[in-house]
Each structure stands twice: as C-alpha cells, then as structure tokens.
Write an enzyme that holds these catalytic residues in place. Structure first.
Site, mmCIF file in Angstrom:
data_model
loop_
_atom_site.group_PDB
_atom_site.id
_atom_site.type_symbol
_atom_site.label_atom_id
_atom_site.label_comp_id
_atom_site.label_asym_id
_atom_site.label_seq_id
_atom_site.Cartn_x
_atom_site.Cartn_y
_atom_site.Cartn_z
ATOM 1 N N LYS A 119 0.823 -1.218 0.000
ATOM 2 C CA LYS A 119 0.000 0.000 0.000
ATOM 3 C C LYS A 119 0.859 1.272 0.000
ATOM 4 C CE LYS A 119 -4.013 -2.199 0.380
ATOM 5 N NZ LYS A 119 -5.089 -2.124 -0.611
ATOM 6 N N GLU B 249 -9.894 5.696 3.123
ATOM 7 C CA GLU B 249 -10.613 4.602 3.767
ATOM 8 C C GLU B 249 -9.607 3.496 4.005
ATOM 9 O OE1 GLU B 249 -10.255 4.884 0.525
ATOM 10 O OE2 GLU B 249 -9.502 2.849 0.183
ATOM 11 N N SER C 61 2.044 -9.759 -0.462
ATOM 12 C CA SER C 61 1.631 -8.348 -0.434
ATOM 13 C C SER C 61 1.866 -7.655 0.907
ATOM 14 C CB SER C 61 0.152 -8.234 -0.811
ATOM 15 O OG SER C 61 -0.637 -9.034 0.053
HETATM 16 C C1 LIG Z 1 -1.404 -6.936 2.920
HETATM 17 C C2 LIG Z 1 -2.569 -6.705 2.008
HETATM 18 N N1 LIG Z 1 -2.663 -7.440 0.887
HETATM 19 C C3 LIG Z 1 -3.693 -7.282 0.031
HETATM 20 C C4 LIG Z 1 -4.709 -6.376 0.294
HETATM 21 C C5 LIG Z 1 -5.859 -6.290 -0.670
HETATM 22 O O1 LIG Z 1 -5.893 -5.112 -1.401
HETATM 23 P P1 LIG Z 1 -5.577 -5.075 -2.937
HETATM 24 O O2 LIG Z 1 -6.432 -6.099 -3.590
HETATM 25 O O3 LIG Z 1 -5.906 -3.690 -3.325
HETATM 26 O O4 LIG Z 1 -4.119 -5.379 -3.105
HETATM 27 C C6 LIG Z 1 -4.648 -5.581 1.447
HETATM 28 C C7 LIG Z 1 -5.691 -4.582 1.743
HETATM 29 O O5 LIG Z 1 -5.784 -4.020 2.781
HETATM 30 C C8 LIG Z 1 -3.546 -5.756 2.326
HETATM 31 O O6 LIG Z 1 -3.431 -5.045 3.460
#
Ligand SMILES: Cc1ncc(COP(=O)(O)O)c(C=O)c1O
Length: 395
Positions: A85, A107, A373
């Site tokens: 993020k 948000e 992620s």
């Molecule tokens: C660590 C992590 N991975 C994935 C996501 C999912 O979001 P996005 O699909 O936008 O990557 C989030 C959302 O808060 C997150 O904190």
C-alpha cells in the site's frame, strides 16, 4: 474528463454530478504528473530511500520443497509500512501536495492503507483522516494504534457491515463536502476513473522489479504470477510487469467459509455486473440488486466489488481468477511461518494457498511467483483467536 476510464464494459465514472469536477482535477493532475520527470524523480527517490525499494525477490527453497515447484516470493511485506500500500500512498500524497490540497482523507480495511496514508501524510506534512469500519477496527487493532501514532485521526464507521465498503461510502461523503481543500487518497485499483488507472500506475513498480529480478535469478519468466485480490491493487501492480507474455496471471479471491455458503468475498467467481463506489464492475448482489455483505478472515479482502480492470481481464481471459478459503489461507500462514520463518499477511496467504494447488498440478521445475503483499504482524490477534477456537464470522 479526458477519458471515462473504461476497461471493456467495466469502469467509468458513476458519481453524483457534484464530484465530476473533483475527479477531473485529479485526472488532469495525474496525467501531467505521470509525464513530469521531476515528479517521477521525487516519487522514485522516496520509494527507494524512504520506503526501501526495490523489495527483494526471494526463492523460498523450503516452501518449494513442500509445494513441489520453484516458488519465488516478491517481498512487499518488507516495504516500509509492511505492505504494498505504501507505493500508492506515497504517489498519491505527492499528487495531493502538487494539487495544493491541505487535507488528505482515506478509507481502510485491513488498516494497511490507512497506515501507509498516515505515514505519507506525516512525511509530507499534510493532516490526514482515515475512515475505518468498526468491525475492521476491532480485528486490526495494531494498525489503528499505528495510524494514531502517526498523527492521523481515525473515524470509526458504525453503519452497514462496518467494513471496507462502508468506510469508502463515508470517505466519499466527506469528500463531497470538502472538495476545495481535500484530496481523497483511495487505497485500491477501484472506484471511479481515474483511480483504477492511477493506482495501477503507482503499483506497477512491483511488476517491473519482479520481471527483472526473476530473469536475473531464474533466467526465465515464471509460469504463473499469483496475487490475492481484494480491490485488486497488488494483483494489478504485479500483473503489469508480465502482461502480453506467456506468463499465466492468477488472481486469488477469498472463499471465506466456502463458495457454496453466503460467507465469502469471491466477487469475480460469483458477482454480477453492478455499480457502486463510482464504478461499474462485478459485485456480490442479492436478487433485488442490493450489494450483499461479504465475509473473509482477512479484512483487506472483505469487499463486495472488485477493481474494474480485473472484471475485464477475466472476461478477455488475460488473467484467471481462483479462490482460497479461510482454512486454506490459515494453513498457508502456518506453512510459510514454519518453512521459511516469514509471517505473511492473511490477505497474501490466499495467494500462497492457491499456489500450492497450482504446484500440485505442475512439475518441480515449474516456477510460481507469488506476490507476498504484506506482513502478518497485524493479523497475530486473528490467528491467535483461531487457535483458541474463537468464532470469527461477522457477516
Ligand atoms: C497486505 C494486504 N494485501 C492485500 C490487500 C488487498 O488489497 P488489494 O487487492 O488492493 O491489493 C490488502 C488490503 O488491505 C492488504 O493489506
């Protein structure tokens, strides 16, 4: 607007007229900034020296042995803030500053976007306010505390399912009343144009780096790139580095307690075309067209819509989408912890879990690149509750 931002039949600008000039302002600032060498230099400077890019690409040999394929992890968990993020928050906060905005709102679901935005606000000296569902505040307490420590104001959203969908509604309501001085820093590749395109732009760094790193380390492109899908920003960011190639792009949604139950968030598998949050996309809806409540163990995937580009990529077949249940994600959490000494975010665990299914279908030489992620520190409370057998269904 210079474009309506459609991806096939999905995307667009489905907002009250009042918001259109604000979106036009964001679109034109973004189009200029993304061509401006000084802006890009500052963005890349901060990503490198503040946030710690490039993030490593790590060949997880113990996990590879367990899964039966060569597994590489793109380590967005090691980015400052603990998740991908940060790439987007820094990019958009720089844009807000360039536009002369003196207040940022956002948000958050899992709290990672809220933390990233609070960090960027502190860094650039812009007061920041975050909307977060009360249910998400409860299950992501460490991130609520972090946002406050970073100087942000956190507003608890007590309406609807008290999760991400409702937090977005409240943030949009705030924006409509404060257009003059406020920048809305949206956290995923969803919402009205230009956000899906703009967020993809700030997240494509993940795919660009991973493309180069896998060629250096493995000498070839992977067979699959796998990422979890909430709104879709980490997935679209890593996919961007491998489009128009032989690589299979795989997005993984939360199957929660099972696709056959009402308790999941698998929008691409079970959704139908609908409009919410300023976009036309796929949405989980009831027979009257009302958006349904969703459920996932991971707050970051608990969203009843999906970014419009993913709906399009599914239609064209350019990407495929699968799902993993809570139980499978939790099992993957423990497997990665025990085999590699890494505690992954529960969101990322969905990608890890499905990679195992792909590995079982393939050969030991198959290369699977997983976007890790985020890190799992924020989820320890949840994982602990699972081990103690506490109930977790809120929907
Ligand atoms: C660590 C992590 N991975 C994935 C996501 C999912 O979001 P996005 O699909 O936008 O990557 C989030 C959302 O808060 C997150 O904190």
């Amino acid at each position: 607007m210079q474009s309506l931002g459609f991806f096939g039949s999905f995307g667009g600008v489905y907002v009250p007229e009042l918001l259109v000039p604000a979106l036009e302002e964001v679109e034109s600032a973004f189009l200029e900034a993304s061509q401006d060498a000084d802006f890009l230099k500052e963005y890349h400077h901060l990503l490198k020296h503040y946030a710690g890019r490039p993030t490593p690409l790590y060949e997880a040999k113990n996990l590879s042995k367990r899964y039966g394929a060569r597994i590489f992890l793109k380590r967005e968990d090691l980015l400052h803030g603990g998740a991908h993020k940060t790439n987007n928050a820094i990019g958009q906060a720089l844009l807000a500053k360039r536009m002369g905005k003196t207040r940022i709102i956002a948000e958050t679901g899992a709290g990672q976007h809220g933390v990233a935005t609070a960090m960027a606000g502190a860094l650039l000296g812009i007061p920041t306010e975050i909307y977060m569902g009360a249910v998400d505040m409860e299950r992501q307490q460490p991130n609520v505390f972090r946002m406050k420590l970073l100087g942000a104001t956190v507003h608890a959203v007590e309406v609807g399912s008290k999760t991400l969908k409702d937090a977005i509604n409240e943030a949009m309501r705030d924006w409509v009343s404060n257009l003059q001085d406020t920048y809305y820093l949206l956290g995923t590749a969803a919402g009205p144009h230009p956000y899906p395109t703009l967020v993809r732009f700030f997240q494509q760094i993940i795919g660009e780096e991973a493309h180069q790193q896998i060629l250096e380390q493995a000498g070839r492109l992977p067979d699959q790139v796998v990422a979890c899908v909430g709104g879709g920003s980490n997935a679209i960011g890593i996919f961007q580095g491998f489009r128009n190639s032989s690589v299979q792009l795989v997005g993984v949604e939360p199957a929660g307690l099972g696709l056959e139950t009402e308790h999941h968030g698998a929008v691409l598998a079970k959704g139908t075309p609908g409009c919410l949050h300023g976009m036309k996309s796929l949405a989980l809806q009831d027979k009257d067209g009302q958006v349904r409540e969703t459920y996932s163990i991971s707050a970051g995937l608990d969203y009843p819509l999906v970014g419009p580009e993913h709906a399009h990529l599914q239609n064209t077949g350019e990407a495929v989408y699968a799902s993993a249940t809570d139980a499978e994600a939790l099992a993957a959490f423990h497997t990665l912890a025990e085999t590699e000494g890494i505690l992954p975010a529960l969101e990322s665990c969905h990608a890890l879990a499905y990679a195992q299914t792909l590995a079982v279908q393939g050969t030991p030489e198959q290369i699977i690149l997983i976007n890790l992620s985020g890190r799992g520190d924020k989820d320890l409370h949840q994982v602990m509750a699972q081990q103690e057998g506490a109930p977790h269904v809120h929907a």
